[in-house]
Enzyme design. Sequence first.
Site, short mmCIF file in Angstrom:
data_model
loop_
_atom_site.label_atom_id
_atom_site.label_comp_id
_atom_site.label_asym_id
_atom_site.label_seq_id
_atom_site.Cartn_x
_atom_site.Cartn_y
_atom_site.Cartn_z
N ASP A 1 0.81 -1.23 0.00
CA ASP A 1 0.00 0.00 0.00
C ASP A 1 0.84 1.27 0.00
OD1 ASP A 1 -2.25 -1.64 0.10
OD2 ASP A 1 -2.23 -1.68 2.29
N GLU A 2 1.97 1.22 -0.66
CA GLU A 2 2.86 2.39 -0.71
C GLU A 2 2.40 3.42 -1.74
OE1 GLU A 2 3.86 -0.74 -1.22
OE2 GLU A 2 5.34 -1.30 0.32
N LYS B 1 1.76 2.06 -5.12
CA LYS B 1 2.30 1.46 -6.36
C LYS B 1 1.39 1.75 -7.56
CE LYS B 1 2.25 -2.56 -4.29
NZ LYS B 1 1.97 -2.12 -2.90
N ASN C 1 -5.48 -10.20 -3.60
CA ASN C 1 -5.16 -9.63 -2.27
C ASN C 1 -4.69 -8.19 -2.44
OD1 ASN C 1 -2.86 -10.58 -3.58
ND2 ASN C 1 -1.88 -11.40 -1.75
N GLY D 1 -4.63 -4.33 -3.81
CA GLY D 1 -5.60 -3.28 -4.15
C GLY D 1 -4.78 -2.08 -4.57
N HIS D 2 -4.72 -1.81 -5.85
CA HIS D 2 -3.89 -0.72 -6.37
C HIS D 2 -4.79 0.42 -6.85
CE1 HIS D 2 -0.37 -3.72 -7.18
NE2 HIS D 2 -0.72 -3.64 -5.93
N THR D 3 -4.66 1.56 -6.21
CA THR D 3 -5.56 2.68 -6.49
C THR D 3 -4.94 3.64 -7.50
OG1 THR D 3 -6.15 2.50 -4.16
CG2 THR D 3 -7.00 4.42 -5.35
N GLN E 1 1.88 -6.13 -3.20
CA GLN E 1 2.35 -6.22 -1.81
C GLN E 1 3.66 -5.42 -1.62
OE1 GLN E 1 1.23 -9.62 -3.25
NE2 GLN E 1 -0.67 -8.65 -2.69
P1 GDP Z 1 -0.82 0.26 -3.57
O1 GDP Z 1 -1.42 -0.99 -3.08
O2 GDP Z 1 0.65 0.34 -3.29
O3 GDP Z 1 -1.14 0.57 -5.00
O4 GDP Z 1 -1.45 1.44 -2.69
P2 GDP Z 1 -3.02 1.61 -2.32
O5 GDP Z 1 -3.75 2.02 -3.53
O6 GDP Z 1 -3.51 0.41 -1.59
O7 GDP Z 1 -2.94 2.74 -1.22
C1 GDP Z 1 -2.41 3.99 -1.51
C2 GDP Z 1 -3.49 5.06 -1.24
O8 GDP Z 1 -2.89 6.33 -1.15
C3 GDP Z 1 -4.51 5.17 -2.35
O9 GDP Z 1 -5.74 5.56 -1.80
C4 GDP Z 1 -3.96 6.29 -3.22
O10 GDP Z 1 -4.97 6.98 -3.96
C5 GDP Z 1 -3.35 7.19 -2.20
N1 GDP Z 1 -2.17 7.94 -2.61
C6 GDP Z 1 -1.18 7.58 -3.46
N2 GDP Z 1 -0.21 8.51 -3.50
C7 GDP Z 1 -0.60 9.49 -2.63
C8 GDP Z 1 -0.01 10.72 -2.19
O11 GDP Z 1 1.09 11.10 -2.58
N3 GDP Z 1 -0.71 11.43 -1.25
C9 GDP Z 1 -1.92 11.04 -0.78
N4 GDP Z 1 -2.52 11.81 0.14
N5 GDP Z 1 -2.50 9.89 -1.17
C10 GDP Z 1 -1.84 9.14 -2.07
P1 IMO Z 2 -0.99 -4.24 -2.21
O1 IMO Z 2 -0.54 -4.81 -3.52
C1 IMO Z 2 -0.94 -4.62 2.13
C2 IMO Z 2 -1.10 -8.70 3.73
C3 IMO Z 2 -2.35 -9.12 4.47
C4 IMO Z 2 -1.73 -10.10 5.48
C5 IMO Z 2 -0.65 -10.78 4.65
C6 IMO Z 2 -1.07 -12.12 4.07
O2 IMO Z 2 -2.29 -3.50 -2.29
O3 IMO Z 2 0.09 -3.46 -1.57
P2 IMO Z 2 -2.66 -12.78 2.03
O4 IMO Z 2 -4.11 -12.49 1.78
O5 IMO Z 2 -1.74 -12.26 0.97
O6 IMO Z 2 -2.40 -14.23 2.34
O7 IMO Z 2 -2.32 -11.99 3.40
O8 IMO Z 2 -0.32 -9.88 3.61
N1 IMO Z 2 -1.35 -8.18 2.37
C7 IMO Z 2 -1.24 -6.89 2.04
N2 IMO Z 2 -0.99 -5.80 2.80
N3 IMO Z 2 -1.09 -4.51 0.79
C8 IMO Z 2 -1.31 -5.60 0.02
O9 IMO Z 2 -1.33 -5.54 -1.33
C9 IMO Z 2 -1.45 -6.86 0.64
N4 IMO Z 2 -1.68 -8.11 0.18
C10 IMO Z 2 -1.61 -8.91 1.25
O10 IMO Z 2 -2.98 -8.04 5.11
O11 IMO Z 2 -1.09 -9.39 6.50
MG MG Z 3 -2.97 -1.63 -1.83
#
Ligand code: GDP
Ligand code: IMO
Ligand code: MG
Length: 422
Positions: A13-14, A16, A38, A40-42, A222
Site C-alpha cells: 500500500d505504498e 504502487k 489480495n 488493491g492498487h488505487t 504487496q
Molecule cells: P498500492 O497498493 O501500493 O497501490 O497502494 P493503495 O492504492 O492500496 O494505497 C495507496 C493510497 O494512497 C490510495 O488511496 C492512493 O490513492 C493514495 N495515494 C497515493 N499517492 C498518494 C499521495 O502522494 N498522497 C496522498 N494523500 N495519497 C496518495
Molecule cells: P498491495 O498490492 C498490504 C497482507 C495481508 C496479510 C498478509 C497475508 O495493495 O500493496 P494474504 O491475503 O496475501 O495471504 O495476506 O499480507 N497483504 C497486504 N498488505 N497490501 C497488500 O497488497 C497486501 N496483500 C496482502 O494483510 O497481513
Molecule cells: Mg494496496
Amino acid sequence: MSVTVLVGSQWGDEGKGKIVDILSEKYKIVARYQGGANAGHTVMIGDKQYILHLIPSGILRDDVICVIGNGVVIDPNSLLEEIELLKKNGINVEGRLYISHNAHLIMPYHKLLDTISESGENKIGTTGRGIGPCYIDKFARKGIRIVDLLNRTELEKKIRANLKEKNELLKKVYEHDGFDVDVIIKEYLEFDRAIDKYIKDVPAFLNQSISEGKSVLLEGAQGALLDVDHGTYPFVTSSNPTSGGACTGTGIPPTYIDSVVGIVKAYTTRVGNGPFPTELTDSDGEKLRKIGAEYGATTGRPRRCGWYDAFLVAYSQMINGITSAAITKLDVLSSFEKIKVCIRYELNGKQLKSFPATVEQLSEVVPIYEELDGWNHDISSCLSYDDLPNKTREYLDFIAKHSLIKIEIISVGPKRKQTFYK
Ligand code: GDP
Ligand code: IMO
Ligand code: MG
C-alpha cells in the site's frame, strides 16, 4: 528499450498503483508478476478512483498492453468483475490484456481453506482471498492452471482429483459439507469461455517484445517485507513481491532488467498481523490514518500506522536492488510539528547491523529515532521539487541518506498532477 521492475518497499500500500499509472506513460507493456486479488492498487484519473486487484494499473492508458504473468494467482470472479467494471467506465481491455497460460487459478476451496486457517491459532490477518492455499497447491504440484481450461477432459480430471482430497479434508477435519464437483467444473468452463481470448504464451510474448525494443514495466504487488522469503515470516504473503520475483513471475530473464523503482511511503503502514517496530498506537498514529485515509483498498481494514523506518527501507533497498525511489504520501506529514524517523534498531542494548531474521527478534527491537522539524505547510499543490519548503527537502534528504536510496519521484497527493521528479 527498458525493462523496469516496480516494487513496494515496505509492507504494501505504498502507492504502487498511482506510480505505475504515472510511469506507464513511458512504457509499452505493464505486467503483474505475483500475488492476486489480495492486492488493491488505487489509481485516480481526474476525480474518478479505480481500484485494481489483478489487472495491471497500466490498463488506464489506452496505448499500454497489460499482462498478467504466470506468478499471479487468478480468481475468476475477481478478474471478470474487474474487466466488467473497466468496460462500464469506457475502458476496453480486448486486444490489450493478456493472461499467462501458466498462471494458477484460485478455486472456491482455496478461499474456504484461507478462512478456516485464519479462524485457528496462527492468524496472519490475511485478506481471505485464498492466496496462501492456492500457492500451497501450486508448490505441491496439484494446482489448476489457466492452460488446463483449454482441455475439458484434463480439467475435469484435475478438478475431480483435487476435490476428492479437499472434500475429504473438509468433511473429516472441518465438518464442512464439501464442494459439488460438477458445479465447480461448470463454473470454470464458463470462465474459460469468457477469458479464452486473453490467454497467451506470456514469456514468448514478453521476450519477443523486448527483442523488438519495446519497454516493459513489471508491477509488483504487496511489498518487500511481505515477501515469503525476505519478509517478516510468517506474517507475510505467499509469493515473492521482491524484484527477483519479477523474473520467475513473467519469464523475463534477469539479464534484461535495467532498473528497479522502489515505491516508498513517507511513513510506514501495515495491514494484518506481525511485528511493526515504529507503529504508533497514540494520537499521532490516528492522525496519520485519518489524514492518509489509511484503510485497506481490498478489505477496508484500518491500516496500522507509524513513523518512517529507514532501517527497514535500507534492508528493502538491499534485497530489491532499488535504483531509484518514488516517495509517496509526503503531503500526509504536512501538519506534524515534529516528525520522527527510525534510523536503527537496538536489541538488548546493542545496535543491530542487519535486519532481524525472526519475528521474535523484530518484536523486541527498540527503534532509535531522530526527530526532525515538520514544515507546517500544505504541500499538496506543489508542482516541483523547488516548490517544496526547505524543511520538506531536509526530510527527503534525511530519509534518503539513512535508507540508502536515491529519490527520483515525489508524490504529494493521489492525483496524476500531484507528482513531480526531483
Ligand atoms: P498500492 O497498493 O501500493 O497501490 O497502494 P493503495 O492504492 O492500496 O494505497 C495507496 C493510497 O494512497 C490510495 O488511496 C492512493 O490513492 C493514495 N495515494 C497515493 N499517492 C498518494 C499521495 O502522494 N498522497 C496522498 N494523500 N495519497 C496518495
Ligand atoms: P498491495 O498490492 C498490504 C497482507 C495481508 C496479510 C498478509 C497475508 O495493495 O500493496 P494474504 O491475503 O496475501 O495471504 O495476506 O499480507 N497483504 C497486504 N498488505 N497490501 C497488500 O497488497 C497486501 N496483500 C496482502 O494483510 O497481513
Ligand atoms: Mg494496496
